[in-house]
Scaffold this motif. Structure first.
Motif, PDB file in Angstrom:
ATOM      1  N   ASN A   1      33.107  -1.928  78.280  1.00  0.00           N
ATOM      2  CA  ASN A   1      34.542  -1.765  78.062  1.00  0.00           C
ATOM      3  C   ASN A   1      35.201  -3.042  77.558  1.00  0.00           C
ATOM      4  N   GLU A   2      34.762  -4.191  78.075  1.00  0.00           N
ATOM      5  CA  GLU A   2      35.360  -5.441  77.617  1.00  0.00           C
ATOM      6  C   GLU A   2      35.064  -5.664  76.131  1.00  0.00           C
ATOM      7  N   VAL A   3      33.885  -5.234  75.685  1.00  0.00           N
ATOM      8  CA  VAL A   3      33.564  -5.327  74.258  1.00  0.00           C
ATOM      9  C   VAL A   3      34.528  -4.452  73.456  1.00  0.00           C
ATOM     10  N   LEU A   4      34.794  -3.239  73.956  1.00  0.00           N
ATOM     11  CA  LEU A   4      35.737  -2.353  73.283  1.00  0.00           C
ATOM     12  C   LEU A   4      37.129  -2.978  73.218  1.00  0.00           C
ATOM     13  N   LEU A   5      37.548  -3.608  74.310  1.00  0.00           N
ATOM     14  CA  LEU A   5      38.875  -4.235  74.331  1.00  0.00           C
ATOM     15  C   LEU A   5      38.951  -5.395  73.347  1.00  0.00           C
TER      16      LEU A   5
ATOM     17  N   VAL B   1      37.237  -5.689  70.576  1.00  0.00           N
ATOM     18  CA  VAL B   1      37.309  -5.085  69.241  1.00  0.00           C
ATOM     19  C   VAL B   1      38.729  -4.596  68.967  1.00  0.00           C
ATOM     20  N   GLY B   2      39.340  -3.945  69.976  1.00  0.00           N
ATOM     21  CA  GLY B   2      40.702  -3.450  69.814  1.00  0.00           C
ATOM     22  C   GLY B   2      41.697  -4.564  69.552  1.00  0.00           C
ATOM     23  N   LEU B   3      41.566  -5.670  70.276  1.00  0.00           N
ATOM     24  CA  LEU B   3      42.466  -6.810  70.063  1.00  0.00           C
ATOM     25  C   LEU B   3      42.357  -7.352  68.639  1.00  0.00           C
ATOM     26  N   ARG B   4      41.121  -7.454  68.158  1.00  0.00           N
ATOM     27  CA  ARG B   4      40.914  -8.005  66.815  1.00  0.00           C
ATOM     28  C   ARG B   4      41.419  -7.052  65.731  1.00  0.00           C
ATOM     29  N   ARG B   5      41.064  -5.781  65.826  1.00  0.00           N
ATOM     30  CA  ARG B   5      41.394  -4.836  64.757  1.00  0.00           C
ATOM     31  C   ARG B   5      42.886  -4.496  64.733  1.00  0.00           C
ATOM     32  N   SER B   6      43.534  -4.471  65.881  1.00  0.00           N
ATOM     33  CA  SER B   6      44.950  -4.110  65.909  1.00  0.00           C
ATOM     34  C   SER B   6      45.840  -5.229  65.385  1.00  0.00           C
TER      35      SER B   6
ATOM     36  N   TRP C   1      41.154   2.138  71.187  1.00  0.00           N
ATOM     37  CA  TRP C   1      40.031   1.464  71.840  1.00  0.00           C
ATOM     38  C   TRP C   1      40.211   1.430  73.357  1.00  0.00           C
ATOM     39  N   THR C   2      41.441   1.279  73.811  1.00  0.00           N
ATOM     40  CA  THR C   2      41.673   1.285  75.257  1.00  0.00           C
ATOM     41  C   THR C   2      41.476   2.687  75.831  1.00  0.00           C
ATOM     42  N   LEU C   3      41.792   3.713  75.057  1.00  0.00           N
ATOM     43  CA  LEU C   3      41.517   5.081  75.497  1.00  0.00           C
ATOM     44  C   LEU C   3      40.016   5.311  75.612  1.00  0.00           C
TER      45      LEU C   3
END
Length: 329
Positions: free
Chosen positions: A51-55, A57-62, A81-83
């Protein structure tokens, strides 16, 4: 806003490092002890690491800037990504915990366990999780103070789910460790694996609850929630106080990313104004709103007649009450 992004990245990075080490230790301990609760916690930590990897990725892409295809930017991608984090918590953590617990409850194998290894791993994991949890709490509290909101009110209203996700994950992790410790301890005291299975099932229920809360938060943000009510009230007051405006017929705000708000308003301008006067007033009011609230990214102001029946019907349909009566000229 940039400082908040850096703080969110630090929070996620710290949680990633902690969860990776904890996951490895729990997997080894689960294999050595044969404990269902420890196996559930191992799956929990593996899910959290993913999940931290997903977060991240979300921080970077958003954070990518707006472009021709996405004129409002990529802010809402963070919510996607948080969903996915909520889905992973349930799919990788909760379901595995339920499986381990039910299997133990139905079979209740009497086997002996090396309880010392289990206790050591749980204790070390608790310390590491507490460090990550403390960072998440510190960030959420700082963000809440920055917004002028109580801690719980900020969690309910925030449009920045990353730190909230880490906080909920770490809170669930600490609670899960206590449940695993209780299950392992009662197994040792009674010699009955029933307690180990119960601990695993309770961990599964805990993770399910966290997944539902995170899913609900991000679902609302993806649909498009209203901005902070204080911002809406202030924007309405500023627009209504403008000398060119007779009546604020309607105002709509939508969050489309962390600290990014789209504001649309329908205004009844004074009939004595020229088209040029209205244009200059719209430009000035939009600038004043953005200066007053840095989270307002885009402003659209539309002139409307105060007695338009279609507009009144739309406002009533949206808010379930009649629009405020127009003031006399």
């Amino acid at each position: 806003m940039a400082e908040q992004e850096q703080e969110s990245t630090l929070t996620v990075a710290l949680a990633l490092a902690a969860n990776l080490g904890i996951a490895i230790a729990k997997i080894i301990a689960a294999l050595v002890t044969g404990s269902a609760s420890l196996a559930a916690e191992a799956a929990h930590s593996v899910a959290d690491t993913f999940n931290e990897v997903l977060l991240m990725v979300g921080l970077r892409r958003s954070g990518r800037p707006a472009d021709r295809r996405h004129p409002l930017g990529y802010g809402k991608e963070r919510y996607i990504w948080t969903l996915l984090v909520a889905v992973a918590i349930f799919g990788m953590g909760a379901l595995f915990a339920f499986y381990q617990g039910v299997e133990t409850l139905l079979g209740r194998p009497p086997g002996e366990s090396d309880y010392t290894v289990g206790y050591i791993v749980l204790a070390v994991s608790f310390v590491l999780e507490a460090i990550s949890w403390q960072q998440a709490v510190r960030q959420v509290r700082a963000d809440a103070r920055g917004e002028g909101l109580p801690f719980l009110a900020y969690i309910r209203r925030t449009d920045e789910p990353t730190s909230i996700s880490v906080l909920l994950e770490d809170s669930a992790a600490l609670t899960g460790l206590l449940l695993a410790f209780a299950g392992l301890g009662l197994h040792q005291l009674t010699g009955d694996a029933l307690w180990d299975g119960v601990g695993s099932v309770l961990i599964g229920a805990l993770l399910t609850a966290v997944a539902l809360v995170l899913g609900r938060i991000n679902l609302n943000l993806l649909i498009g929630s209203q901005a902070d009510p204080r911002l809406v009230r202030d924007a309405r007051a500023r627009l209504g106080a403008a000398p060119e405006v007779e009546w604020v017929a309607d105002i709509i705000t939508v969050t489309f990313g962390a600290d990014r708000v789209l504001l649309c308003a329908r205004l009844d301008f004074r009939d004595s104004l020229t088209a040029g006067d209205v244009e200059r007033a719209c430009v000035r009011m939009a600038r004043e709103l953005r200066d007053a609230h840095e989270e307002i990214d885009e402003v659209f102001l539309a002139p409307v007649p105060r007695d338009d029946p279609e507009l009144r019907a739309r406002v009533i349909e949206r808010y379930g009450r009649p629009a405020p009566p127009p003031e006399p000229s």
